[in-house]
Design a protein around this motif. Structure first.
Motif, mmCIF file in Angstrom:
data_model
loop_
_atom_site.group_PDB
_atom_site.id
_atom_site.type_symbol
_atom_site.label_atom_id
_atom_site.label_comp_id
_atom_site.label_asym_id
_atom_site.label_seq_id
_atom_site.Cartn_x
_atom_site.Cartn_y
_atom_site.Cartn_z
ATOM 1 N N ASP A 44 45.998 -55.306 -59.976
ATOM 2 C CA ASP A 44 46.465 -54.104 -59.282
ATOM 3 C C ASP A 44 45.588 -52.949 -59.762
ATOM 4 O O ASP A 44 46.013 -52.124 -60.565
ATOM 5 C CB ASP A 44 47.945 -53.852 -59.574
ATOM 6 N N TYR A 45 44.331 -52.933 -59.286
ATOM 7 C CA TYR A 45 43.344 -51.961 -59.736
ATOM 8 C C TYR A 45 43.210 -50.830 -58.729
ATOM 9 O O TYR A 45 43.295 -51.043 -57.511
ATOM 10 C CB TYR A 45 41.962 -52.600 -59.885
ATOM 11 N N LYS A 46 42.971 -49.643 -59.247
ATOM 12 C CA LYS A 46 42.614 -48.507 -58.392
ATOM 13 C C LYS A 46 41.503 -47.726 -59.092
ATOM 14 O O LYS A 46 41.673 -47.274 -60.220
ATOM 15 C CB LYS A 46 43.810 -47.602 -58.125
ATOM 16 N N THR A 47 40.376 -47.599 -58.421
ATOM 17 C CA THR A 47 39.236 -46.843 -58.942
ATOM 18 C C THR A 47 38.949 -45.689 -58.001
ATOM 19 O O THR A 47 38.692 -45.898 -56.814
ATOM 20 C CB THR A 47 37.993 -47.731 -59.077
ATOM 21 N N THR A 48 38.994 -44.476 -58.528
ATOM 22 C CA THR A 48 38.753 -43.268 -57.736
ATOM 23 C C THR A 48 37.483 -42.601 -58.233
ATOM 24 O O THR A 48 37.344 -42.322 -59.431
ATOM 25 C CB THR A 48 39.936 -42.295 -57.856
ATOM 26 N N ASN A 49 36.540 -42.373 -57.320
ATOM 27 C CA ASN A 49 35.252 -41.787 -57.666
ATOM 28 C C ASN A 49 35.017 -40.507 -56.871
ATOM 29 O O ASN A 49 35.369 -40.427 -55.686
ATOM 30 C CB ASN A 49 34.105 -42.759 -57.359
ATOM 31 N N ALA A 50 34.402 -39.538 -57.509
ATOM 32 C CA ALA A 50 33.990 -38.304 -56.836
ATOM 33 C C ALA A 50 32.706 -37.819 -57.492
ATOM 34 O O ALA A 50 32.580 -37.837 -58.720
ATOM 35 C CB ALA A 50 35.066 -37.227 -56.933
ATOM 36 N N SER A 51 31.747 -37.389 -56.675
ATOM 37 C CA SER A 51 30.488 -36.871 -57.219
ATOM 38 C C SER A 51 30.051 -35.660 -56.412
ATOM 39 O O SER A 51 30.352 -35.541 -55.212
ATOM 40 C CB SER A 51 29.397 -37.946 -57.198
ATOM 41 N N PHE A 52 29.325 -34.799 -57.092
ATOM 42 C CA PHE A 52 28.858 -33.559 -56.495
ATOM 43 C C PHE A 52 27.370 -33.413 -56.818
ATOM 44 O O PHE A 52 26.945 -33.650 -57.953
ATOM 45 C CB PHE A 52 29.639 -32.364 -57.041
ATOM 46 N N GLU A 53 26.594 -33.023 -55.838
ATOM 47 C CA GLU A 53 25.154 -32.882 -56.041
ATOM 48 C C GLU A 53 24.652 -31.647 -55.309
ATOM 49 O O GLU A 53 25.059 -31.368 -54.169
ATOM 50 C CB GLU A 53 24.401 -34.118 -55.541
ATOM 51 N N ALA A 54 23.780 -30.906 -55.956
ATOM 52 C CA ALA A 54 23.118 -29.759 -55.345
ATOM 53 C C ALA A 54 21.638 -29.865 -55.671
ATOM 54 O O ALA A 54 21.258 -30.343 -56.752
ATOM 55 C CB ALA A 54 23.684 -28.441 -55.860
ATOM 56 N N GLY A 55 20.802 -29.425 -54.744
ATOM 57 C CA GLY A 55 19.378 -29.568 -54.986
ATOM 58 C C GLY A 55 18.530 -28.662 -54.134
ATOM 59 O O GLY A 55 19.014 -27.933 -53.248
ATOM 60 N N TYR A 56 17.246 -28.719 -54.429
ATOM 61 C CA TYR A 56 16.226 -27.935 -53.734
ATOM 62 C C TYR A 56 15.083 -28.887 -53.425
ATOM 63 O O TYR A 56 14.581 -29.590 -54.314
ATOM 64 C CB TYR A 56 15.749 -26.797 -54.643
ATOM 65 N N SER A 57 14.651 -28.960 -52.150
ATOM 66 C CA SER A 57 13.654 -29.946 -51.761
ATOM 67 C C SER A 57 12.679 -29.362 -50.751
ATOM 68 O O SER A 57 13.078 -28.886 -49.674
ATOM 69 C CB SER A 57 14.350 -31.183 -51.169
ATOM 70 N N THR A 58 11.390 -29.368 -51.123
ATOM 71 C CA THR A 58 10.306 -29.002 -50.220
ATOM 72 C C THR A 58 9.219 -30.061 -50.343
ATOM 73 O O THR A 58 9.357 -31.036 -51.084
ATOM 74 C CB THR A 58 9.726 -27.629 -50.591
ATOM 75 N N THR A 59 8.132 -29.875 -49.619
ATOM 76 C CA THR A 59 7.040 -30.848 -49.705
ATOM 77 C C THR A 59 6.387 -30.838 -51.080
ATOM 78 O O THR A 59 5.750 -31.816 -51.474
ATOM 79 C CB THR A 59 5.981 -30.551 -48.641
ATOM 80 N N LYS A 60 6.540 -29.753 -51.842
ATOM 81 C CA LYS A 60 5.895 -29.655 -53.147
ATOM 82 C C LYS A 60 6.880 -29.787 -54.297
ATOM 83 O O LYS A 60 6.538 -30.358 -55.342
ATOM 84 C CB LYS A 60 5.144 -28.328 -53.266
ATOM 85 N N TYR A 61 8.082 -29.285 -54.137
ATOM 86 C CA TYR A 61 9.033 -29.278 -55.234
ATOM 87 C C TYR A 61 10.322 -29.991 -54.825
ATOM 88 O O TYR A 61 10.748 -29.922 -53.661
ATOM 89 C CB TYR A 61 9.384 -27.847 -55.659
ATOM 90 N N GLN A 62 10.913 -30.640 -55.800
ATOM 91 C CA GLN A 62 12.220 -31.257 -55.605
ATOM 92 C C GLN A 62 13.002 -31.133 -56.899
ATOM 93 O O GLN A 62 12.483 -31.413 -57.986
ATOM 94 C CB GLN A 62 12.078 -32.732 -55.211
ATOM 95 N N PHE A 63 14.270 -30.711 -56.774
ATOM 96 C CA PHE A 63 15.135 -30.571 -57.941
ATOM 97 C C PHE A 63 16.565 -30.900 -57.516
ATOM 98 O O PHE A 63 16.995 -30.538 -56.415
ATOM 99 C CB PHE A 63 15.078 -29.149 -58.499
ATOM 100 N N ALA A 64 17.286 -31.614 -58.371
ATOM 101 C CA ALA A 64 18.675 -31.958 -58.053
ATOM 102 C C ALA A 64 19.485 -32.061 -59.334
ATOM 103 O O ALA A 64 18.980 -32.467 -60.389
ATOM 104 C CB ALA A 64 18.739 -33.279 -57.288
ATOM 105 N N ILE A 65 20.748 -31.675 -59.238
ATOM 106 C CA ILE A 65 21.697 -31.845 -60.330
ATOM 107 C C ILE A 65 22.975 -32.430 -59.742
ATOM 108 O O ILE A 65 23.429 -32.010 -58.671
ATOM 109 C CB ILE A 65 21.976 -30.509 -61.062
ATOM 110 N N SER A 66 23.528 -33.424 -60.404
ATOM 111 C CA SER A 66 24.721 -34.087 -59.883
ATOM 112 C C SER A 66 25.694 -34.374 -61.014
ATOM 113 O O SER A 66 25.302 -34.515 -62.182
ATOM 114 C CB SER A 66 24.350 -35.397 -59.172
ATOM 115 N N TYR A 67 26.965 -34.459 -60.643
ATOM 116 C CA TYR A 67 28.022 -34.749 -61.608
ATOM 117 C C TYR A 67 28.998 -35.708 -60.943
ATOM 118 O O TYR A 67 29.389 -35.520 -59.784
ATOM 119 C CB TYR A 67 28.742 -33.477 -62.033
ATOM 120 N N MET A 68 29.381 -36.760 -61.689
ATOM 121 C CA MET A 68 30.274 -37.789 -61.151
ATOM 122 C C MET A 68 31.463 -37.980 -62.071
ATOM 123 O O MET A 68 31.329 -37.979 -63.292
ATOM 124 C CB MET A 68 29.529 -39.122 -61.004
ATOM 125 N N LEU A 69 32.636 -38.168 -61.459
ATOM 126 C CA LEU A 69 33.861 -38.512 -62.173
ATOM 127 C C LEU A 69 34.409 -39.812 -61.598
ATOM 128 O O LEU A 69 34.402 -40.008 -60.370
ATOM 129 C CB LEU A 69 34.912 -37.417 -62.022
#
Length: 748
Positions: free
Chosen positions: A203-228
């Motif tokens: 009788d298992y229940k797994t609940t997941n949530a994640s959040f990600e924000a980022g910046y992406s162009t042809t030259k630069y890419q950046f992302a930060i994410s958090y998961m629970l």
């Protein structure tokens, strides 16, 4: 399962889907289909769980819906669903607006059936209280049991892109798993006390949530994410009647609740000098759990049935942290030269509670020697942490048109918390040649060499050769034992003519595990000193795969493939039968006076104490053919045949043939054949009908299960508390299945 009311609702999709599409308005372009039909399956099997392990073949309704819509302003959505009301149902919806946002929702059901119509002496299967009054020697008087579970995954995501190059994304899902799984437990404190098969409740229940924000162009890419992530188990224990302890109620402890979180940061910079890219990623995660420790355990009968376990703490708090970092660079320093370099770091920090159970008679973990006194040993856990990093580089050079050579090297360092090894170093080198000189031919060959060395810590284990711990000096664990490996991989593709494609792939891998420290033992064949040690000593693997496709898809197209694989691994072991079984001093874990130094693999063999070796082999064959034949302008015939066979064996040799070892001929042997044929008739631009037939035959043979009985000993007896009781898992899985299905699809 109730399918009749559902089938009525599904039939309404034929009307509802076109109507829904019309309601979208004139600014939307839409197309899709609705499918309705039925399936009839005849499964000839004593245990049909293998035929339906991950699918639902029950007679009933088949259904499906697909809708693709595109609207003004870049709006769009796609919908797909199938097998509504069945155990393997799926429904998904995705959509969004171009350069603004996108989303997805889904609901996915996957069954895992492990046993149909098994037998169990327990009542209450499916719950966490399994009860029986033993002895129960007659399986005909037992209860029927099905074991398996259903996994239901509901989730989706939303991503916002309107503020490009910035974006934001959120993901969430919940997985519910309900049913039972295969389990077992020992009846007493020794393998000779027997064991019982159990249906462990899930009788298992797994609940997941994640959040990600980022910046992406042809030259630069950046992302930060958090998961629970949160895992909840509705059953922390399962209790069961123990036949060895006069039907006393025993307890098996199941997985505790836990919480997981992860933080990740990544970035990349492109268009650097030499047209290079620099990227990096760092992660941190933590897994935590907490559970109360059992203070008693079933260890007898009557008033003293439960003995104290004597833990030094009342609660176990699990806490493990992982940290990783990756840095990579790739570039082209000059024309025709491509190169990469990378560094990876990983650290596992185990901060869980260290638990020690003080020993009492019958509840102890081996023996320890304090001075010259032998006494019972405590039971305790250990931390499992490590620090690992590796660095490497490779380079490829186009030496001439159509010719490319390359090579690379990497080095890995590992420091680990464990009693047998504390560090290891692995060096890997590869060289590769690729040829694309001919217009319709491509090929490449790659050689890889791996060398691993490790620091062995148990070269001085044990007081002397009469102590069971002395044998630890000679045991090598496969995951960190020193090794030397050679690997060759060959791949080729050839298109000699139009509509003809040929492919070939071959792999050869040879691994030899090397002894470390004092791990020298003596040959089971000749008795001479050898570099072998106790454990896995070597393995070889071969694989060759070929495929051919030919024919005009508009007229007749066939594909044939074949695959052969062989895995052979050698191991070396020691049998010891002359040990004390009384209470200290002396006690179990020490040689008897009549057979001194029994834990030394180098002494002369006896009928009770000797070395033995095993060579296990697994061979796998696979063959398949598929045909597409447009028999008429509006009739397509599709057919396929697949044959898969596995053949395992084990050859065992002992010193002086002591123990009279016999080869194991049937060692997880399987044979699977399947044939499928279907006709797809396009009645007009809207209606399509499919009639199909499938045949499957599965055969399984293993000396561990051949001649299977529900009890040991067999026939069951009523005067032995060490009787073992089984439920039939994996014993009667052969099946023949005939499957017929009919589908009607309406396109709009």
């Amino acid at each position: 399962m109730t399918r009749k009311p559902l089938s009525i609702l599904i039939a309404g999709l034929f009307v509802a889907a076109p109507a829904m599409a019309q309601d979208l308005g004139s600014q939307w372009a839409h197309q899709g289909s609705v499918t309705l039909g039925g399936i009839w399956a005849d499964i000839d099997a004593r245990d049909g769980s293998r035929a339906e392990k991950y699918r639902d073949l029950g007679d009933g309704v088949l259904s499906g819906i697909e809708l693709r819509s595109r609207g003004a302003g870049g709006m769009w959505f796609d919908m797909f669903g199938e097998n509504f009301g069945r155990d393997d149902m799926y429904f998904g919806l995705r959509g969004g607006q171009r350069d603004a946002f996108k989303y997805r929702l889904y609901y996915d059901w996957v069954p895992q059936n492990r046993l149909f119509e098994g037998r169990t002496p327990f009542s209450g299967s499916g719950g966490n209280e399994l009860r029986a009054t033993f002895p129960r020697p007659d399986p005909a008087a037992w209860e029927s049991v099905d074991i398996g579970y259903k996994r239901k995954d509901l989730g989706g995501f939303f991503e916002w892109q309107r503020t490009s190059p910035w974006y934001f994304r959120v993901d969430a899902n919940q997985v519910n798993t309900e049913g039972t799984k295969i389990g077992a437990s020992s009846n007493g404190t020794s393998p000779g006390n027997g064991f019982v098969d159990l249906a462990i409740p899930i009788d298992y229940k797994t609940t997941n949530a994640s959040f990600e924000a980022g910046y992406s162009t042809t030259k630069y890419q950046f992302a930060i994410s958090y998961m629970l992530s949160e895992f909840e188990n509705g059953n922390k224990t399962v209790t069961w009647s123990n036949p060895f302890w006069a039907n006393g109620i025993d307890t098996s402890h199941l997985a505790p609740d836990n919480d997981y979180q992860r933080l990740a940061i990544s970035g990349a910079i492109r268009q650097l000098p030499w047209n290079s890219t620099l990227s990096a990623r760092a992660t941190w995660d933590r897994l935590e759990s907490s559970t109360n420790l059992a203070t008693t355990a079933l260890n007898g009968t009557g008033a003293t049935a439960y003995g104290a376990t004597n833990p030094n703490v009342g609660t176990f708090d699990g806490e493990v942290e992982n940290t990783t970092f990756t840095l990579a660079w790739a570039g082209t320093p000059t024309k025709g030269v491509d190169t990469r370099a990378w560094y990876n770091y990983a650290k596992r920090d185990d901060q869980s509670t260290l638990v020690e159970y003080r020993p009492v008679s019958g509840l102890a973990c081996g023996n320890i020697t304090v001075g010259n006194v032998n006494t019972l040993g405590p039971c305790d856990n250990e931390h499992e942490g490590y620090t690992k990093w590796d660095v490497g580089a490779d380079v490829y050079w186009r030496v001439a048109p159509g010719h490319r050579v390359g090579g690379g090297i990497s080095y890995e360092s590992l420091e680990v918390e464990r009693p047998d090894y504390d560090e290891a170093e692995t060096t890997k080198f590869f060289a590769e040649y690729r040829n694309t000189m001919l217009p319709n031919v491509t090929g490449r060959i790659k050689y890889t060499y791996t060398d691993r060395d490790s620091n062995f810590l148990l070269s001085n284990a044990g007081v002397n050769a009469n102590d069971v711990l002395y044998m630890e000096r000679f045991i090598g664990r496969i995951d960190l034992q020193p090794l030397e490996r050679h690997e060759v991989k060959l791949i080729g593709d050839w298109s000699p003519a139009q509509h003809v494609d040929l492919a070939l792939e071959a792999i050869w891998k040879d691994t030899k595990y090397k002894r470390s420290g004092q791990q020298i033992v003596y040959s089971a064949q000749s008795g001479d000193p050898t570099d072998d040690f106790l454990g896995r000593t070597k393995d070889k693997r071969y694989e060759i795969y070929g495929s051919a496709s030919f024919g005009d898809p508009g007229k007749f197209r066939a594909t044939v493939f074949g695959d052969y694989e062989q895995v052979r691994y050698d191991s070396y072991h020691r049998n010891v039968s002359t040990v004390y079984t009384g209470t200290p001093p002396p006690s179990y874990g020490f040689c008897t006076v009549a057979a001194p130094n029994c834990f030394d693999p180098g002494i002369a063999p006896t009928t009770s104490n000797y070395n033995w070796s095993a060579r296990n082999e697994d061979e796998n064959w696979a063959f398949g053919v598929g045909v597409d034949w447009p028999a008429m302008a509006n009739l397509l015939i599709k057919a396929s045949y697949l044959y898969v066979k596995t053949d395992g064996s084990a050859d065992i040799v002992s010193q002086n043939n002591f123990g009279n070892p016999l080869p194991i001929v049937a060692y997880d042997d399987t044979k699977m054949q399947s044939f499928n044929i279907k006709g797809i008739w396009s009645y007009n631009r809207n209606w399509e009908f499919t009639l199909g037939y499938a045949y499957e035959k599965y055969e399984y043979s293993d000396d561990q299960y051949n001649g299977y009985q529900y009890t040991i000993p067999f026939p069951g007896v009523s005067n032995s508390t060490s009787q073992s009781y089984f439920n039939g898992f994996n014993a009667f899985t052969n099946y023949d299945a005939n499957i017929v299905y009919l589908l009607a699809k309406y396109r709009f």
